[in-house]
Design an enzyme around this catalytic site. Sequence first.
Site, mmCIF file in Angstrom:
data_model
loop_
_atom_site.group_PDB
_atom_site.id
_atom_site.type_symbol
_atom_site.label_atom_id
_atom_site.label_comp_id
_atom_site.label_asym_id
_atom_site.label_seq_id
_atom_site.Cartn_x
_atom_site.Cartn_y
_atom_site.Cartn_z
ATOM 1 C CB SER A 102 -1.054 -0.256 1.254
ATOM 2 O OG SER A 102 -1.749 0.825 1.085
ATOM 3 C CG ASP A 241 -2.805 4.054 -1.372
ATOM 4 O OD1 ASP A 241 -3.506 3.721 -2.477
ATOM 5 O OD2 ASP A 241 -2.813 3.222 -0.539
ATOM 6 C CG ASP A 243 -3.097 -0.574 -2.373
ATOM 7 O OD1 ASP A 243 -3.248 0.528 -2.221
ATOM 8 O OD2 ASP A 243 -3.454 -1.743 -1.882
ATOM 9 C CG ASP A 245 -6.339 0.611 -0.895
ATOM 10 O OD1 ASP A 245 -5.243 1.498 -0.988
ATOM 11 O OD2 ASP A 245 -6.120 -0.387 -0.254
#
Length: 445
Positions: A102, A241, A243, A245
């Site tokens: 992440s 960010d 990833d 999400d």
Amino acid sequence: MGRKYFGTDGIRGRTNAGVMTAATAMKVGQAAGTYFQRGEHRHRVVIGKDTRLSGYMLENAMTAGFTSVGMDVVLLGPMPTPAVAMLTREMRADVGVMISASHNPFEDNGIKLFGPDGFKLSDEDELAIEAMLEEDLPLAAADAVGRARRIEDARGRYIHAIKASLPHDVRLDGLRIVLDCANGAAYQVAPSALWELGAEVIAIGVEPNGKNINLGVGSTHLDAIKDKVREVRADIGIALDGDADRLIVVDEKGHTVDGDQIMALIGSRLAAQGQLRGGGVVATVMSNLGLERFLNARGLELVRAAVGDRHVLEKMRAGGYNVGGEQSGHMILTDHGTTGDGTVAALQVLAALVSSGKPASEVLHLFDPVPQLLRNVRFTGGKPLENETVREVIAEAESELAGKGRLVIRPSGTEPVIRVMAEGDDAEQVAEVVERICAAVRKAV
């Protein structure tokens, strides 16, 4: 049973240290592959990743693990976490995997697992797989080993889904948007989607090299996008960010719009359209009291969950809510997906901007946050929150803030720190309370 591998959001750690090794990744593939082989059909897993250097190693290790227990592997390449969730469901896979840490730096990596419905695994599923990691699992016979293949249309499928989430009568023509992809998983799909919808896109954080994910860019490092928004006189900035999400917005003046303001906007807008389900919004204990007051004034409820988008989603599903998220920018809109999706949430913000005809600074700041202060206290061992003196100090602080604010103290789920957060109408009182608690915790450790 204590957890050795799974934390608040899958398995995460420093690459080639602790649990985040190729050996662990292969074992997770074997365990998850064995656990999800149900029924007589040919079993399949989809695997996506972000742009970290270690993604190559972990992708290959997990492919070996899954194929060794007889499961076929479909490799997506660099793709956002919500794309993996979507394709797990659409391709009728038995399990989905996202290899990502992440918003963490490139040295870290992680493994997130999705069930065949595209939702993150339950605690029960994670505990069952964790127990299997300590076992010798049976391997497939030589003629039953799985196959692996890479598909080329994953990006196109996800871009189509992104665009379909925007109301059909809304176009982004005339909008100048700065888009920061954090040198992460959305560096190709997000700029393409916004451009195809008509926007003028100035993209930054779209040159990943394996080591620069989240490095000075993205939703946790906003200076770059703020500078670019002011430089090019953009209408709005969208920061994702690693990833993708998570979403943080920057208005045309360079001011931050966090997840609480985004939830206020999307929730109140859907309520006005008669499309908000559950009678409110689900957030976490960290969301600002100002959001709660804003929603309550409109007859809407703020339901609080434990920190972590998985906990938010659990409450959303249990109560039939379709809007939820975190102050940090995770936005879950279940009308459009099964997990947080920064790009889809950004489109809902852009739709509101287009329909209003007003500047972002007027549309996106819907309430004044009450003073809120968060401090982290690092510790090396023990359980400081069980210390009697710490408990007494916390109890005194709760009594002082009663009716005027809130206090949230919790251990981090990903690192050895105690997070101390207080908020209230009196900024000086909030600061004093936080410092007093932090001092007590530091003394205890």
